[in-house]
Write a protein that holds these residues in place. Structure first.
Motif, PDB file in Angstrom:
ATOM      1  N   VAL A  53     -12.819   0.712  -2.363  1.00  0.00           N
ATOM      2  CA  VAL A  53     -12.449   1.995  -2.953  1.00  0.00           C
ATOM      3  C   VAL A  53     -11.966   1.841  -4.385  1.00  0.00           C
ATOM      4  O   VAL A  53     -12.273   2.666  -5.253  1.00  0.00           O
ATOM      5  CB  VAL A  53     -11.374   2.700  -2.089  1.00  0.00           C
ATOM      6  CG1 VAL A  53     -10.853   3.944  -2.792  1.00  0.00           C
ATOM      7  CG2 VAL A  53     -11.945   3.068  -0.733  1.00  0.00           C
ATOM      8  N   ARG A  54     -11.232   0.762  -4.649  1.00  0.00           N
ATOM      9  CA  ARG A  54     -10.712   0.557  -6.007  1.00  0.00           C
ATOM     10  C   ARG A  54     -11.851   0.353  -7.001  1.00  0.00           C
ATOM     11  O   ARG A  54     -11.831   0.895  -8.111  1.00  0.00           O
ATOM     12  CB  ARG A  54      -9.765  -0.639  -6.018  1.00  0.00           C
ATOM     13  CG  ARG A  54      -9.034  -0.826  -7.333  1.00  0.00           C
ATOM     14  CD  ARG A  54      -7.981  -1.900  -7.187  1.00  0.00           C
ATOM     15  NE  ARG A  54      -7.265  -2.126  -8.435  1.00  0.00           N
ATOM     16  CZ  ARG A  54      -6.276  -2.999  -8.581  1.00  0.00           C
ATOM     17  NH1 ARG A  54      -5.890  -3.716  -7.534  1.00  0.00           N
ATOM     18  NH2 ARG A  54      -5.683  -3.156  -9.736  1.00  0.00           N
ATOM     19  N   GLN A  56     -14.941   1.447  -6.599  1.00  0.00           N
ATOM     20  CA  GLN A  56     -15.632   2.734  -6.706  1.00  0.00           C
ATOM     21  C   GLN A  56     -14.914   3.647  -7.707  1.00  0.00           C
ATOM     22  O   GLN A  56     -15.546   4.256  -8.575  1.00  0.00           O
ATOM     23  CB  GLN A  56     -15.686   3.416  -5.333  1.00  0.00           C
ATOM     24  CG  GLN A  56     -16.630   2.783  -4.339  1.00  0.00           C
ATOM     25  CD  GLN A  56     -16.599   3.530  -3.016  1.00  0.00           C
ATOM     26  OE1 GLN A  56     -15.566   3.625  -2.361  1.00  0.00           O
ATOM     27  NE2 GLN A  56     -17.742   4.068  -2.616  1.00  0.00           N
ATOM     28  N   TYR A  57     -13.603   3.733  -7.558  1.00  0.00           N
ATOM     29  CA  TYR A  57     -12.808   4.598  -8.428  1.00  0.00           C
ATOM     30  C   TYR A  57     -12.920   4.161  -9.882  1.00  0.00           C
ATOM     31  O   TYR A  57     -13.139   4.984 -10.785  1.00  0.00           O
ATOM     32  CB  TYR A  57     -11.345   4.590  -7.980  1.00  0.00           C
ATOM     33  CG  TYR A  57     -10.448   5.431  -8.851  1.00  0.00           C
ATOM     34  CD1 TYR A  57     -10.362   6.805  -8.655  1.00  0.00           C
ATOM     35  CD2 TYR A  57      -9.699   4.857  -9.874  1.00  0.00           C
ATOM     36  CE1 TYR A  57      -9.553   7.595  -9.455  1.00  0.00           C
ATOM     37  CE2 TYR A  57      -8.882   5.639 -10.676  1.00  0.00           C
ATOM     38  CZ  TYR A  57      -8.806   6.997 -10.468  1.00  0.00           C
ATOM     39  OH  TYR A  57      -8.016   7.763 -11.272  1.00  0.00           O
ATOM     40  N   SER A 102     -15.228  10.341   1.495  1.00  0.00           N
ATOM     41  CA  SER A 102     -14.647   9.978   0.202  1.00  0.00           C
ATOM     42  C   SER A 102     -13.199  10.438   0.095  1.00  0.00           C
ATOM     43  O   SER A 102     -12.861  11.554   0.500  1.00  0.00           O
ATOM     44  CB  SER A 102     -15.455  10.600  -0.943  1.00  0.00           C
ATOM     45  OG  SER A 102     -16.749  10.075  -0.989  1.00  0.00           O
ATOM     46  N   GLN A 103     -12.356   9.589  -0.467  1.00  0.00           N
ATOM     47  CA  GLN A 103     -10.972   9.957  -0.701  1.00  0.00           C
ATOM     48  C   GLN A 103     -10.891  10.993  -1.827  1.00  0.00           C
ATOM     49  O   GLN A 103     -11.741  11.013  -2.720  1.00  0.00           O
ATOM     50  CB  GLN A 103     -10.154   8.720  -1.069  1.00  0.00           C
ATOM     51  CG  GLN A 103     -10.050   7.699   0.043  1.00  0.00           C
ATOM     52  CD  GLN A 103      -9.175   6.525  -0.335  1.00  0.00           C
ATOM     53  OE1 GLN A 103      -8.524   6.522  -1.381  1.00  0.00           O
ATOM     54  NE2 GLN A 103      -9.166   5.512   0.513  1.00  0.00           N
ATOM     55  N   LEU A 106     -11.350   9.736  -5.380  1.00  0.00           N
ATOM     56  CA  LEU A 106     -12.743   9.412  -5.696  1.00  0.00           C
ATOM     57  C   LEU A 106     -13.539  10.670  -5.996  1.00  0.00           C
ATOM     58  O   LEU A 106     -14.339  10.714  -6.941  1.00  0.00           O
ATOM     59  CB  LEU A 106     -13.392   8.669  -4.530  1.00  0.00           C
ATOM     60  CG  LEU A 106     -13.064   7.192  -4.329  1.00  0.00           C
ATOM     61  CD1 LEU A 106     -13.852   6.639  -3.140  1.00  0.00           C
ATOM     62  CD2 LEU A 106     -13.376   6.392  -5.582  1.00  0.00           C
TER      63      LEU A 106
END
Length: 298
Positions: A53-54, A56-57, A102-103, A106
């Motif tokens: 996730v990191r 991706q962000y 998705s968070q 994001l």
């Protein structure tokens, strides 16, 4: 940064992206750095789907920064996904935005990148005619979520196209945006006015009906005379574009808009003064000046 080597091995260290993001914030002042960063766009599109996730962000953050430059917008547009055949860079980011997995952070960063890319007419047309994003975006305008302000900005960019404007009117976007102008949230007011101004410039006269609303007119007049100078450009542009419609010009006169326009004509910003001047000409019925002004506004 070793992005090339890491892209080949398939292993990316999250911390390695941080100095790269700092670079993307400085490209406006360094042409050589911009050219270097442009080369990484295909890898960044790949990293948007990376199982971290990191990463991706940070990839979306970098893409959002680079997308403030037209040449980078094109590179993002022509980039392709490595996970789904023929999926474009825009489709990759929009898929992440709309994914239930998705968070929220994001989703917001993906939407920020889409907003910056949609400044490009080429990208905007693709989003509207090929990806058919307007229906989903207009639905989000009504929901009042954490994404509303960003969605409003994206809709405002796409509304500059006449076909997109027609579709937005058919989907009820005007009503949704008018509702946002009535909210107490400054950001929503500002970008809803921007989107409505772009719609007003391109819409057919028969689609202007929803805007012929006394409460809405009173609201934009009130906003025009507030001390929120950061809102004045959007308000002035909206009043200018609406004033080209004779029926709306009459409504503006009847509701006392000339006082608000007089305030805008004294603005410290030249663009606000110019829009106020054009609106004043239209409200006073100077058809010759109005015709010339409409050409200049377009």
């Amino acid at each position: 940064l070793e992005l090339e080597r890491q892209a080949q091995t398939g292993e990316v260290q999250p911390r390695v992206m941080e100095p790269f993001i700092a670079m993307t914030m400085e490209v406006e002042h360094n042409i050589q750095m911009l050219e270097e960063c442009k080369l990484t766009v295909p890898q960044l599109i790949w990293l948007v789907d990376y199982p971290n996730v990191r990463i991706q962000y940070q990839s979306l953050w970098a893409l959002s920064n680079l997308a403030t430059h037209e040449e980078c917008r094109h590179e993002i547009f022509v980039a392709r996904s490595r996970s789904i055949e023929n999926e474009t860079g825009m489709e990759v980011m929009y898929r992440l935005f709309t994914s239930a997995q998705s968070q929220p952070a994001l989703k917001l960063e993906a939407l920020a990148a889409i907003i910056n890319c949609s400044v490009s007419g080429e990208v905007s047309k693709f989003l509207v005619s090929q990806m058919h994003v307007l229906k989903s975006l207009v639905e989000l305008l009504w929901r009042q979520t954490i994404y509303t302000q960003f969605v409003t900005m994206a809709v405002g960019n796409m509304a500059k196209d006449r076909d997109a404007c027609k579709e937005l009117c058919e989907l009820g976007a005007v009503h949704a945006l008018m509702g946002l102008v009535h909210t107490p949230n400054f950001g929503k007011q500002k970008y809803a006015c921007m989107a409505l101004a772009n719609i007003a410039q391109k819409m057919n006269e028969q689609d202007a009906g929803p805007l012929m609303n006394e409460h809405f007119v009173d609201r934009i007049i009130k906003l025009a005379v507030t001390n929120e100078v950061d809102l004045h450009e959007e308000i002035a542009t909206l009043l200018r574009n609406l004033s080209f419609y004779p029926a709306f010009a009459k409504l503006l006169r009847d509701r006392g808009a000339i006082v608000a326009i007089a305030v805008l004509r004294k603005s410290m910003f030249a663009s606000v003064r110019d829009s106020g001047q054009i609106a004043a000409q239209n409200l006073m019925g100077n058809s010759a000046d109005a015709t010339l002004a409409q050409k200049q506004a377009a």
